[in-house]
Design a protein around this motif. Structure first.
Motif, PDB file in Angstrom:
ATOM      1  N   GLN A   1     -12.068  11.890  -2.558  1.00 48.76           N
ATOM      2  CA  GLN A   1     -12.187  11.717  -1.111  1.00 48.76           C
ATOM      3  C   GLN A   1     -12.128  10.241  -0.731  1.00 48.76           C
ATOM      4  N   ILE A   2     -12.754   9.396  -1.539  1.00 49.67           N
ATOM      5  CA  ILE A   2     -12.703   7.958  -1.267  1.00 49.67           C
ATOM      6  C   ILE A   2     -11.289   7.431  -1.457  1.00 49.67           C
ATOM      7  N   LEU A   3     -10.596   7.932  -2.474  1.00 52.91           N
ATOM      8  CA  LEU A   3      -9.203   7.540  -2.691  1.00 52.91           C
ATOM      9  C   LEU A   3      -8.348   7.937  -1.490  1.00 52.91           C
ATOM     10  N   SER A   4      -8.629   9.107  -0.936  1.00 52.12           N
ATOM     11  CA  SER A   4      -7.895   9.542   0.246  1.00 52.12           C
ATOM     12  C   SER A   4      -8.185   8.626   1.433  1.00 52.12           C
ATOM     13  N   LEU A   5      -9.450   8.224   1.588  1.00 49.30           N
ATOM     14  CA  LEU A   5      -9.818   7.311   2.673  1.00 49.30           C
ATOM     15  C   LEU A   5      -9.131   5.954   2.517  1.00 49.30           C
ATOM     16  N   SER A   6      -8.937   5.535   1.274  1.00 49.85           N
ATOM     17  CA  SER A   6      -8.357   4.214   1.021  1.00 49.85           C
ATOM     18  C   SER A   6      -6.912   4.107   1.502  1.00 49.85           C
ATOM     19  N   GLY A   7      -6.220   5.245   1.539  1.00 53.64           N
ATOM     20  CA  GLY A   7      -4.841   5.245   2.017  1.00 53.64           C
ATOM     21  C   GLY A   7      -3.847   4.652   1.042  1.00 53.64           C
ATOM     22  N   ILE A   8      -4.197   4.532  -0.248  1.00 51.77           N
ATOM     23  CA  ILE A   8      -3.252   4.004  -1.238  1.00 51.77           C
ATOM     24  C   ILE A   8      -2.181   5.064  -1.484  1.00 51.77           C
ATOM     25  N   PRO A   9      -0.912   4.786  -1.169  1.00 51.10           N
ATOM     26  CA  PRO A   9       0.126   5.811  -1.332  1.00 51.10           C
ATOM     27  C   PRO A   9       0.442   6.074  -2.796  1.00 51.10           C
ATOM     28  N   ALA A  10       0.866   7.281  -3.071  1.00 55.19           N
ATOM     29  CA  ALA A  10       1.268   7.627  -4.431  1.00 55.19           C
ATOM     30  C   ALA A  10       2.461   6.779  -4.841  1.00 55.19           C
ATOM     31  N   GLY A  11       2.426   6.270  -6.058  1.00 56.00           N
ATOM     32  CA  GLY A  11       3.533   5.466  -6.566  1.00 56.00           C
ATOM     33  C   GLY A  11       3.526   4.033  -6.087  1.00 56.00           C
ATOM     34  N   ALA A  12       2.455   3.614  -5.396  1.00 50.09           N
ATOM     35  CA  ALA A  12       2.396   2.232  -4.894  1.00 50.09           C
ATOM     36  C   ALA A  12       2.308   1.251  -6.048  1.00 50.09           C
ATOM     37  N   HIS A  13       2.757   0.031  -5.797  1.00 48.86           N
ATOM     38  CA  HIS A  13       2.714  -1.018  -6.803  1.00 48.86           C
ATOM     39  C   HIS A  13       1.628  -2.037  -6.464  1.00 48.86           C
ATOM     40  N   TRP A  14       1.181  -2.713  -7.473  1.00 53.65           N
ATOM     41  CA  TRP A  14       0.101  -3.698  -7.346  1.00 53.65           C
ATOM     42  C   TRP A  14       0.415  -4.724  -6.272  1.00 53.65           C
ATOM     43  N   TYR A  15       1.664  -5.179  -6.213  1.00 50.12           N
ATOM     44  CA  TYR A  15       2.016  -6.247  -5.281  1.00 50.12           C
ATOM     45  C   TYR A  15       2.256  -5.725  -3.864  1.00 50.12           C
ATOM     46  N   SER A  16       2.336  -4.415  -3.682  1.00 50.49           N
ATOM     47  CA  SER A  16       2.696  -3.861  -2.373  1.00 50.49           C
ATOM     48  C   SER A  16       1.498  -3.387  -1.563  1.00 50.49           C
ATOM     49  N   VAL A  17       0.286  -3.386  -2.144  1.00 55.11           N
ATOM     50  CA  VAL A  17      -0.893  -2.939  -1.408  1.00 55.11           C
ATOM     51  C   VAL A  17      -1.731  -4.142  -1.010  1.00 55.11           C
ATOM     52  N   SER A  18      -2.408  -4.018   0.123  1.00 55.29           N
ATOM     53  CA  SER A  18      -3.264  -5.090   0.644  1.00 55.29           C
ATOM     54  C   SER A  18      -4.725  -4.705   0.464  1.00 55.29           C
ATOM     55  N   ALA A  19      -5.473  -5.522  -0.257  1.00 55.06           N
ATOM     56  CA  ALA A  19      -6.901  -5.258  -0.467  1.00 55.06           C
ATOM     57  C   ALA A  19      -7.642  -5.244   0.870  1.00 55.06           C
ATOM     58  N   GLN A  20      -7.276  -6.131   1.778  1.00 55.30           N
ATOM     59  CA  GLN A  20      -7.949  -6.203   3.072  1.00 55.30           C
ATOM     60  C   GLN A  20      -7.713  -4.942   3.899  1.00 55.30           C
TER      61      GLN A  20
END
Length: 290
Positions: A66-85
């Motif tokens: 559920q927390i992963l779903s809240l985070s909104g990290i898309p499937a297959g995302a790459h380290w450089y393409s997601v924003s921690a903020q």
């Protein structure tokens, strides 16, 4: 121009062309190598930076999924393409989440630490004509509607004109100090916090300023009930360790004097504790005077 001059001029021109060629060829070669390295790194390194590990440290009553779903990290995302903020902002948008911290760890990991809201009090809110218990934290935010189990042992705050009591709503600002006081008391002195049964927001006393209840958070007039006695204590100001200790001491004194059961109300508004007995029209009596 003589033939000799023509020959020399042609040689100089050819020499300049050969010099330019000597610089151009290595430059083109270097650029070609750089482009090849970039392309190779993109296609060879991209699979290595695909996010494979998401670690969750949380005390929020939600599963890791559920927390992963809240985070909104898309499937297959790459380290450089997601924003921690941005991930942090999405997590903190949940009414259950007080604070979140997100870290990207090269090459394929995201770490999320999530802190839950902690209850300051159980508030009785009027919703659609009926009284509904809602949990409110020290910032005055409603983060749970309804209650069960241990939550029923929390201090009850009543008499509030809350307006919107839906999930995630923030109670009116002039109640903020009251909930901040209760949170601080719970953190610093949980035993004294547990001694509070109810805090009721009362109408200002007749001799007071009718606007005092909304003028300043610390000017709210309150009726405080402790678990040790159902005698209301009328007060203004902070609900802190000093107040609770003093209230317990006064109640113990009056109990030993044998008058506690006849007391209608204690009044702490002027600093000293005074009381009026039930059915009496006599002036209020200082508690120290018996």
């Amino acid at each position: 121009m003589s033939n000799l001059d023509s020959i020399l001029d042609a040689q100089h021109t050819a020499g300049r062309g050969d010099g330019a060629a000597r610089w151009t060829r290595p430059l083109v070669a270097v650029l070609t190598v750089v482009c090849a390295v970039v392309l190779l790194g993109r296609f060879a390194g991209e699979p290595l930076t695909r996010i494979r590990h998401v670690t969750v440290h949380s005390d929020v009553p939600l599963s890791d999924d559920q927390i992963l779903s809240l985070s909104g990290i898309p499937a297959g995302a790459h380290w450089y393409s997601v924003s921690a903020q941005e991930i942090q902002q999405r997590l903190e948008a949940s009414p259950l989440v007080y604070r979140a911290r997100v870290q990207r760890v090269f090459p394929d990991t995201v770490r999320m630490t999530v802190w839950a809201r902690q209850p300051a009090a159980l508030v009785l809110a009027a919703v659609q004509g009926r009284s509904l218990p809602v949990l409110v934290d020290g910032d005055g935010v409603v983060y749970k509607v309804g209650s069960s189990g241990p939550e029923l042992d929390l201090p009850v705050v009543s008499g509030l004109a809350v307006g919107d009591a839906s999930l995630g709503a923030r109670l009116p600002r002039h109640y903020g100090a009251l909930f901040a006081d209760l949170r601080a008391l719970r953190e610093k002195a949980p035993a004294l916090y547990g001694a509070i049964s109810e805090v009721r927001v009362a109408a200002p006393a007749p001799q007071g300023d009718p606007s005092a209840a909304s003028a300043s958070p610390q000017e709210l007039e309150l009726l405080v009930y402790l678990t040790s006695a159902r005698v209301p204590i009328r007060t203004r100001g902070a609900i802190d360790e000093g107040f609770v200790k003093y209230a317990l001491m006064v109640l113990d004194l009056l109990s030993r004097q044998g008058v506690l059961q006849n007391i209608q109300e204690l009044d702490f508004r002027n600093g000293d504790a005074v009381y009026r007995t039930r059915g009496s029209n006599a002036p209020a009596v200082p508690a120290e005077g018996g």
